[in-house]
Design an enzyme around this catalytic site. Structure first.
Site, PDB file in Angstrom:
ATOM      1  N   GLY A 262      67.892 -10.506  74.715  1.00 22.81           N
ATOM      2  CA  GLY A 262      67.626 -11.529  73.714  1.00 22.81           C
ATOM      3  C   GLY A 262      66.777 -10.963  72.598  1.00 22.81           C
ATOM      4  O   GLY A 262      66.384  -9.789  72.639  1.00 22.81           O
ATOM      5  N   SER A 263      66.532 -11.805  71.611  1.00 21.39           N
ATOM      6  CA  SER A 263      65.696 -11.383  70.490  1.00 21.39           C
ATOM      7  C   SER A 263      64.667 -12.456  70.231  1.00 21.39           C
ATOM      8  O   SER A 263      64.982 -13.647  70.298  1.00 21.39           O
ATOM      9  CB  SER A 263      66.529 -11.238  69.219  1.00 21.39           C
ATOM     10  N   GLY A 264      63.481 -12.029  69.935  1.00 21.76           N
ATOM     11  CA  GLY A 264      62.440 -12.956  69.508  1.00 21.76           C
ATOM     12  C   GLY A 264      62.072 -12.582  68.096  1.00 21.76           C
ATOM     13  O   GLY A 264      62.698 -11.702  67.488  1.00 21.76           O
ATOM     14  N   ASP A 375      50.153 -19.802  72.933  1.00 17.66           N
ATOM     15  CA  ASP A 375      51.556 -20.018  72.575  1.00 17.66           C
ATOM     16  C   ASP A 375      52.350 -20.464  73.804  1.00 17.66           C
ATOM     17  O   ASP A 375      53.442 -19.960  74.075  1.00 17.66           O
ATOM     18  CB  ASP A 375      52.146 -18.713  72.001  1.00 17.66           C
ATOM     19  N   ARG A 379      59.864 -21.551  75.695  1.00 17.03           N
ATOM     20  CA  ARG A 379      60.441 -20.246  75.334  1.00 17.03           C
ATOM     21  C   ARG A 379      59.612 -19.098  75.901  1.00 17.03           C
ATOM     22  O   ARG A 379      60.104 -17.968  76.011  1.00 17.03           O
ATOM     23  CB  ARG A 379      60.553 -20.115  73.802  1.00 17.03           C
ATOM     24  N   ASN A 380      58.362 -19.381  76.249  1.00 14.60           N
ATOM     25  CA  ASN A 380      57.486 -18.339  76.799  1.00 14.60           C
ATOM     26  C   ASN A 380      57.227 -18.490  78.295  1.00 14.60           C
ATOM     27  O   ASN A 380      56.240 -17.985  78.820  1.00 14.60           O
ATOM     28  CB  ASN A 380      56.170 -18.306  76.020  1.00 14.60           C
ATOM     29  N   ASP A 393      54.014 -13.747  77.664  1.00 15.88           N
ATOM     30  CA  ASP A 393      53.526 -13.620  76.284  1.00 15.88           C
ATOM     31  C   ASP A 393      52.126 -14.160  76.042  1.00 15.88           C
ATOM     32  O   ASP A 393      51.808 -14.569  74.927  1.00 15.88           O
ATOM     33  CB  ASP A 393      54.500 -14.308  75.308  1.00 15.88           C
TER      34      ASP A 393
HETATM   35  P1  ATP Z   1      59.198 -15.791  70.475  1.00 18.85           P
HETATM   36  O1  ATP Z   1      59.459 -14.480  69.854  1.00 18.85           O
HETATM   37  O2  ATP Z   1      59.100 -16.883  69.520  1.00 18.85           O
HETATM   38  O3  ATP Z   1      58.076 -15.778  71.476  1.00 18.85           O
HETATM   39  P2  ATP Z   1      60.944 -15.598  72.622  1.00 18.85           P
HETATM   40  O4  ATP Z   1      59.843 -15.764  73.615  1.00 18.85           O
HETATM   41  O5  ATP Z   1      62.285 -16.217  72.954  1.00 18.85           O
HETATM   42  O6  ATP Z   1      60.512 -16.161  71.232  1.00 18.85           O
HETATM   43  P3  ATP Z   1      60.982 -12.851  73.228  1.00 18.85           P
HETATM   44  O7  ATP Z   1      59.754 -12.947  74.077  1.00 18.85           O
HETATM   45  O8  ATP Z   1      61.107 -11.678  72.347  1.00 18.85           O
HETATM   46  O9  ATP Z   1      61.154 -14.068  72.305  1.00 18.85           O
HETATM   47  O10 ATP Z   1      62.233 -12.935  74.211  1.00 18.85           O
HETATM   48  C1  ATP Z   1      63.559 -13.036  73.750  1.00 18.85           C
HETATM   49  C2  ATP Z   1      64.466 -13.400  74.905  1.00 18.85           C
HETATM   50  O11 ATP Z   1      64.545 -12.288  75.792  1.00 18.85           O
HETATM   51  C3  ATP Z   1      63.932 -14.544  75.759  1.00 18.85           C
HETATM   52  O12 ATP Z   1      64.362 -15.772  75.260  1.00 18.85           O
HETATM   53  C4  ATP Z   1      64.501 -14.248  77.115  1.00 18.85           C
HETATM   54  O13 ATP Z   1      65.802 -14.773  77.236  1.00 18.85           O
HETATM   55  C5  ATP Z   1      64.561 -12.740  77.142  1.00 18.85           C
HETATM   56  N1  ATP Z   1      63.393 -12.173  77.844  1.00 18.85           N
HETATM   57  C6  ATP Z   1      62.158 -11.946  77.353  1.00 18.85           C
HETATM   58  N2  ATP Z   1      61.340 -11.393  78.271  1.00 18.85           N
HETATM   59  C7  ATP Z   1      62.089 -11.252  79.386  1.00 18.85           C
HETATM   60  C8  ATP Z   1      61.823 -10.751  80.717  1.00 18.85           C
HETATM   61  N3  ATP Z   1      60.623 -10.278  81.066  1.00 18.85           N
HETATM   62  N4  ATP Z   1      62.816 -10.793  81.611  1.00 18.85           N
HETATM   63  C9  ATP Z   1      64.035 -11.282  81.272  1.00 18.85           C
HETATM   64  N5  ATP Z   1      64.351 -11.761  80.061  1.00 18.85           N
HETATM   65  C10 ATP Z   1      63.404 -11.760  79.114  1.00 18.85           C
END
Ligand code: ATP
Length: 526
Positions: A262-264, A375, A379-380, A393
């Site tokens: 995924g992408s954040g 935060d 989503r976190n 996060d």
């Molecule tokens: P934001 O950037 O606003 O915090 P986010 O939390 O969705 O949004 P990321 O933390 O970058 O952004 O994560 C992006 C996606 O990657 C998540 O929505 C999740 O699906 C996946 N992801 C993140 N961390 C993990 C992990 N430890 N294990 C499995 N999937 C993950």
């Protein structure tokens, strides 16, 4: 694991005939006695590794056995050449580490195998030999509801059982057993003299003896005890390995990026493999999204925060861009996505309360460390196997330079997730555990609405204005009144009036709690 004997000999022999006759404690003890060869003359063999009488040993005698000898609770596959692989049930002698700063990894020797191998073991995979924790049927923190939902459901064999801490009576244990149709719970009580019983007419010096007895005789129980439940939820070792406990910065060549998850707003997240052995999640940060020195300062704190309901930060690659943050991998991704994908199909209120309870438990730990997340949102929170939810996060918003994204809107010179942030934090930058509590209320709303955007149709500025006038989101359809009341408590204007995470945690744990003593006095006839 299942029906195979990994508790005692680690071989794939059927459990019962191999070495652990379910009806005889003395045979079990003699098996262990046979398998131990003490190679270090300084270490005396445990005093009662001799065939003993079938009935219980005195508790004091048991305690003396635990010193250096441990039983593996789960299988562990070595991740580096310095680690020791072992199987659940194997006996290990800890040589070094129990009392050092490296409390997460101990240097140990395998006693069960002919090769006498040595290496590092994750300390949370073992329990002292002959302690109740080492028993395959002991599930210390398991809740009654989880026992029923996750381990003792129709389909498992009649007689399947486990023992857990009683939820209603601290210090007591409860026995949960599946009789072929339903689950019965019995309180294991103690006499003033210390003996244990489910029915006063038959007492035991320890719980192991009680279990062995009811494996042999039904004696009033709804069914004779059969096989212990399987321990499915394997814990995460502390950190990637013994070495990376201190060597926080790892070589990026030791990582393989396998699949983008995924992408954040700060970059992409990949499923990856460390050292060709260990699945991890790798967060790749967009260049310029944080100051390296700020990140390393925060990472020093974050790596010390350890709790089963917090995502573990394993390591970093921060010497060049893109910075990598390596964490525990969670198979089902973010809670927000998980809820949206389900949309109410299979997730019902019981599971929603469980999600809230697990997040509250992780947050209660942060609260106890005076650490503010800043935060908290669906989503976190990440979802793992077997309905495990963990907070991710934490602390990152403090150091990340937030860029444009739906959830984050500009406030003064910063971008904040307005719809999740408490008014005093937005207006006066007053972030505290109590502002996290506010966010938790919004997260609860997301859980109940299967991941809907809070305050839908309103901008962040409009939300802030309305909140100031006392507006709060209405009760979502199908949301139990008790859950909505918790949301309102979290959204009290005065931070001091909001609950603590510790209180919330207990509130959720007790949400479906019926009177356990009802079962204890009614299911047992004896
Ligand atoms: P934001 O950037 O606003 O915090 P986010 O939390 O969705 O949004 P990321 O933390 O970058 O952004 O994560 C992006 C996606 O990657 C998540 O929505 C999740 O699906 C996946 N992801 C993140 N961390 C993990 C992990 N430890 N294990 C499995 N999937 C993950």
């Amino acid at each position: 694991m299942g029906n195979y004997c990994q508790k005692h000999c680690g071989t794939l022999q059927p459990y019962v005939p191999c070495c652990y006759p379910s009806t005889s404690e003395d045979k079990r003890t003699s098996y262990i006695a046979d398998s131990i060869v003490i190679s270090n003359p300084m270490v005396q063999p445990p005093v009662n590794l001799q065939p003993s009488q079938p009935v219980a040993r005195a508790p004091a005698q048991r305690a003396s056995l635990s010193s250096k000898f441990y039983v593996a609770l789960y299988d562990y596959q070595a991740r580096t050449t310095e680690d020791l692989s072992f199987k659940a049930g194997e006996l290990l002698e800890v040589i070094n580490g129990e009392d050092t700063q490296h409390s997460g990894w101990w240097h140990a020797r395998a006693l069960g195998s002919a090769h006498r191998k040595e290496g590092y073991i994750p300390s949370n995979f073992v329990a002292p030999f002959k302690s109740i924790e080492a028993e395959p049927w002991f599930f210390r923190d398991l809740k009654r509801m989880d026992a029923e939902k996750q381990l003792l459901y129709p389909g498992v064999e009649a007689g399947a059982f486990l023992i857990r801490d009683s939820e209603t009576q601290r210090g007591d244990y409860s026995l949960s057993v599946f009789d072929g149709t339903s689950v019965k719970h019995y309180r294991i009580k103690r006499l003033d003299t210390g003996e244990y019983f489910v029915a006063r007419k038959k007492t035991f010096l320890d719980v192991t003896a009680l279990v062995e007895y009811y494996k042999r005789y039904q004696d009033g129980l709804c069914v004779r005890l059969g096989q212990p439940c399987e321990k499915k939820e394997v814990p995460e070792p502390f950190g990637l390995s013994y070495k990376t406990q201190d060597e926080w910065e790892i070589d990026r060549n030791s990582l393989r990026l396998l699949k983008k998850l995924g992408s954040g707003q700060f970059g992409d997240v990949w499923e990856g493999m460390w050292n060709n052995t260990t699945p991890v999640a790798i967060k790749t940060l967009k260049p310029g999204s944080m100051e390296r020195k700020d990140f390393l300062r925060e990472a020093q704190i974050m790596k010390k925060l350890r709790h089963p309901k917090l995502i573990q930060l394993y390591a970093v690659c921060s010497l060049e861009d893109p910075i990598y943050i390596i964490t525990e991998l969670m198979r089902h991704g973010s809670l927000q996505q998980y809820l949206q994908n389900d949309g109410g199909e299979s997730i019902k209120v019981q599971q929603q309360v469980d999600m809230a309870a697990q997040v509250a438990a992780g947050m209660a730990y942060l609260e106890s460390q005076n650490y503010v997340h800043r935060d908290l949102a669906a989503r976190n929170v990440l979802v793992g196997e077997h309905n495990v939810y963990k907070v991710a996060d934490f602390g990152l918003t403090r150091i990340l330079k937030v860029e444009n994204e739906n959830a984050y809107e500009p406030v003064a010179d910063k971008k904040l997730p307005i719809k999740w942030t408490a008014p005093e934090a937005l207006q006066f930058n007053k972030f505290s555990v109590k502002s996290d509590i506010w966010s938790f209320g919004v997260l609860l709303y997301e859980i109940v609405t299967y991941g809907k955007m809070p305050y839908v149709g309103l901008t962040g500025a409009q939300v802030l204005q309305k909140l100031e006038k006392g507006y709060r989101m209405p009760r979502p359809p199908n949301c139990p009144l008790e859950l909505y009341q918790i949301m309102l408590d979290c959204w009290k204007k005065s931070p001091e009036e909001r609950p603590t995470f510790e209180t919330l945690r207990w509130q959720f744990d007790d949400f479906f709690e019926q009177n356990e003593s009802y079962f204890d006095s009614n299911t047992f006839v004896g």
